[in-house]
Design an enzyme around this catalytic site. Structure first.
Site, PDB file in Angstrom:
ATOM      1  N   LYS A 124       0.818  -1.218   0.000  1.00 39.29           N
ATOM      2  CA  LYS A 124       0.000   0.000   0.000  1.00 39.29           C
ATOM      3  C   LYS A 124       0.846   1.261   0.000  1.00 39.29           C
ATOM      4  O   LYS A 124       0.316   2.360  -0.130  1.00 39.29           O
ATOM      5  CB  LYS A 124      -0.933   0.022   1.224  1.00 39.29           C
ATOM      6  CG  LYS A 124      -1.814  -1.196   1.335  1.00 39.29           C
ATOM      7  CD  LYS A 124      -2.616  -1.444   0.069  1.00 39.29           C
ATOM      8  CE  LYS A 124      -3.325  -2.784   0.091  1.00 39.29           C
ATOM      9  NZ  LYS A 124      -2.446  -3.944   0.140  1.00 39.29           N
ATOM     10  N   CYS A 195       8.311  -9.257  -1.430  1.00 40.92           N
ATOM     11  CA  CYS A 195       8.207 -10.701  -1.667  1.00 40.92           C
ATOM     12  C   CYS A 195       8.444 -11.040  -3.132  1.00 40.92           C
ATOM     13  O   CYS A 195       8.008 -10.332  -4.032  1.00 40.92           O
ATOM     14  CB  CYS A 195       6.863 -11.220  -1.188  1.00 40.92           C
ATOM     15  SG  CYS A 195       6.655 -11.118   0.602  1.00 40.92           S
ATOM     16  N   GLU A 491      -7.829  -8.719   2.211  1.00 47.77           N
ATOM     17  CA  GLU A 491      -7.356  -9.691   1.231  1.00 47.77           C
ATOM     18  C   GLU A 491      -7.787 -11.087   1.668  1.00 47.77           C
ATOM     19  O   GLU A 491      -7.713 -11.433   2.847  1.00 47.77           O
ATOM     20  CB  GLU A 491      -5.836  -9.631   1.103  1.00 47.77           C
ATOM     21  CG  GLU A 491      -5.357  -8.360   0.426  1.00 47.77           C
ATOM     22  CD  GLU A 491      -3.854  -8.322   0.219  1.00 47.77           C
ATOM     23  OE1 GLU A 491      -3.153  -9.164   0.826  1.00 47.77           O
ATOM     24  OE2 GLU A 491      -3.380  -7.456  -0.526  1.00 47.77           O
ATOM     25  N   SER A 517      -4.741 -11.073  -2.241  1.00 48.34           N
ATOM     26  CA  SER A 517      -3.305 -10.820  -2.230  1.00 48.34           C
ATOM     27  C   SER A 517      -2.761 -11.018  -3.634  1.00 48.34           C
ATOM     28  O   SER A 517      -3.303 -11.796  -4.421  1.00 48.34           O
ATOM     29  CB  SER A 517      -2.624 -11.790  -1.261  1.00 48.34           C
ATOM     30  OG  SER A 517      -1.248 -11.885  -1.525  1.00 48.34           O
TER      31      SER A 517
END
Length: 616
Positions: A124, A195, A491, A517
């Site tokens: 975000k 990630c 999510e 997600s």
């Protein structure tokens, strides 16, 4: 000629007090008159994508000073969606985007900064800073923290690549031993950085390249690699030049709304579809477009999704490739090059370097460039050493991946699919649209019909999935998880993950007014608009109702007669103030979240504030 905004606080006798305070921050007489550039950092020890950013603002600031500007750094908050996932913390994730955008506006306008360098990275934070940049419309350059190296471990005498999603899936799989689960957990996230798959963070950092607001390599160059340091140095140098172009040469093309214009937004969405990016990017691009007063909507996304092929397949849609592999194949510019050769891009766009698309591709597309330095940059690879330090290694691949037939990035003729990685579906249950990441959907599931299993919350759905109450063929419907209904539009990664863990990943569908997600794959359809809390039809679905999903024809229909739906709506609205709210759900909702919910729009508007309620 536009006046430097900072002159408001640095010029004139009536600003003696302000100058006195500026002097207390280290400014001298020579600095008054130079552009004041905000270095918007997002360092935090809570988030692996941001844990290494503490000293990187200093790199940018030093280069700003060396280039003739004044640098002033401040920090924003940053929520880790993975750590906030699966409990009440996820209610705060999307609302934090608005808080970040507001905090940047507050700091920059309160102190009359002339320009910004935004140091972002995760889910975000990049969208929040992007919204602020287009809202403020002052010169800006983005430089993100970079992707994490993919995890690697040895199972059954075979080295496999891993990421966060693997740890979650195997952790919930009853057939995986405690020892194997622990081994995967320890190996999945080995370094600092966002990630390692094409999840939301990396998707957004790639899109900023396509929008023209970040430097080439920003979206794919590993956080740990020494080459990434140059991006921060270049951001500091180029922001001063960009700022002077606007304030001293009256060059409005230096402003973010003129760089990230509608043509650039379309290119960013085309890139997103081609690389199978996170569905969250749709939400964030729509929100950013509204801040920049750019005419870009779900209608545009639907139009683009019908013509763009899937050229780059990355985790979670495959375990073969992660961001480090995308980089080796030429990164964002490599994908844009193939899209351009397919005739799919708007060419009349520019970036913060002042280069148009043709010039950018000539200089940075590994299939075109003659610059050995650029090729060396794209050869930057992982070291496989656990670390939280930026720029800590300088390993390189022995060669680039330029195989456009069977490599990570492909030509249109050799695409993974001639249909792109994202699609917008419409129908009675989603009159304003919903989103599916087709890159992660099994070919046999592109059309699906099944009975609904309805849940009023993510938690209720998870309990049912793990309790064996969801069976093959079901359509799991999770409602009242939209921007208003959640509030916060959680999510749904745990429900999709647990469907996989229970062996139902390819035999069930999931439909929600919440979101997913970037790590989600499977037949997962989110952003249903209007949401249940706004009177959307998803709020009228009952257990056993059949739902028809037709991705090739972009359709989704609740197979219930109009007369029956009208009767259900009448019954629901008879509940008065309790209508269009979850039945029997107990959830603690803070006043901060209630304030967000009062102004939130549905996902088809980007879940931004309803400005009409504020007199806008």
């Amino acid at each position: 000629m536009p006046k430097y905004r900072s002159h408001t606080t640095t010029h004139g006798r009536n600003m003696a007090g302000a100058r006195a305070l500026w002097r207390a921050t280290g400014m001298t007489d020579d600095d008054f008159g130079k552009p004041i550039i905000a270095v918007v950092n997002s360092f935090t020890q809570f988030v692996p994508g941001h844990v290494h950013l503490r000293d990187l603002g200093k790199l940018v600031a030093e280069q700003i000073v060396a280039s003739g500007g004044v640098a002033k750094e401040f920090n924003t908050i940053a929520v880790d969606d993975g750590i906030a996932m699966g409990h009440g913390g996820m209610l705060y994730s999307l609302p934090s985007r608005e808080l970040i955008a507001d905090s940047v506006e507050y700091m920059v306008n309160a102190h009359c900064a002339d320009a910004m360098v935004c140091i972002s990275n995760c889910d975000k934070i990049t969208p929040g800073m992007l919204m602020a940049s287009l809202r403020l419309n002052i010169p800006v350059i983005f430089v993100s923290g970079g992707p994490m190296e993919a995890g690697k471990t040895k199972l059954s005498d075979k080295i496999i690549k891993l990421d966060l999603i693997d740890a979650m899936i195997q952790g919930a799989n009853p057939n995986v031993s405690d020892e194997e689960s622990a081994q995967i957990e320890r190996s999945a996230c080995p370094t600092c950085g966002s990630c390692s798959g094409m999840f939301t963070a990396n998707s957004m950092n790639c899109l900023n390249e396509a929008l023209g607001l970040a430097l080439p390599g920003n979206g794919s160059l590993l956080a740990t690699h020494a080459d990434r340091k140059q991006l921060f140095l270049d951001a500091g140098k180029h922001i001063v030049a960009l700022t002077k172009r606007y304030y001293e040469q009256d060059d409005v093309s230096a402003l973010p709304r003129n760089i990230a214009n509608k043509a650039a937004f379309e290119n960013a969405m085309i890139l997103d579809i081609a690389m199978g990016g996170s569905t969250n990017t749709v939400l964030h691009l729509l929100a950013a477009a509204q801040e920049g007063e750019i005419d870009f909507s779900m209608t545009d996304i639907d139009r683009l999704s019908r013509k763009v092929p899937h050229l780059c397949k990355v985790a979670p849609s495959t375990q073969k490739y992660h961001m480090e592999d995308v980089h080796r194949a030429g990164g964002v510019i490599g994908i844009l090059g193939e899209l351009d050769r397919a005739g799919l891009l708007n060419r009349d766009v520019s970036n913060v370097l002042g280069l148009n698309l043709t010039q950018t591709l000539e200089a940075y597309d590994v299939m075109l460039t003659q610059d050995e330095g650029v090729k060396q940059m794209y050869a930057a690879g992982p070291a496989g050493i656990r670390t939280t330090k930026a720029f800590s290694q300088d390993c390189r691949y022995p060669s680039l991946d330029t195989d456009r037939e069977e490599g990570c990035i492909r030509t249109r003729e050799h695409a993974y699919s001639q249909d792109g990685g994202l699609a917008v579906l419409y129908g009675n249950i989603a009159a304003d649209g919903c989103i599916v990441k087709t890159a992660g959907v099994d070919k046999d599931s592109l059309t699906f019909r099944g009975p609904a299993k309805v849940f009023e919350s993510q938690d209720e759905a998870v309990e049912a999935i793990l309790g064996g109450k969801v069976v093959a063929g079901d359509v799991v419907v999770i409602r009242y998880e939209g921007p208003k209904g959640g509030p916060g539009m959680q999510e749904m990664l745990y429900p999709t993950t647990y469907l996989k863990s229970m062996g139902l990943g390819k035999s069930c569908a999931l439909l929600t007014d919440g979101r997913f997600s970037g790590g989600t794959s499977g037949l997962s359809i989110g952003h249903v608009s209007p949401e249940a809390a706004s009177g959307g039809l998803i709020g009228l679905v009952q257990d056993g109702d059949f739902i028809n999903i037709d991705i090739p024809n972009r359709g989704i229909v609740l197979d219930v007669s109009e007369a029956e739906l009208a009767a259900r709506r009448e019954t629901e609205e008879a509940h008065g103030d309790a209508a269009w709210s979850p039945k029997g759900r107990e959830r603690q909702v803070s006043y901060a979240l209630r304030a967000y919910a009062m102004l939130a729009t549905s996902a088809d508007k980007g879940a931004v504030r309803d400005k009409s309620k504020l007199g806008g």
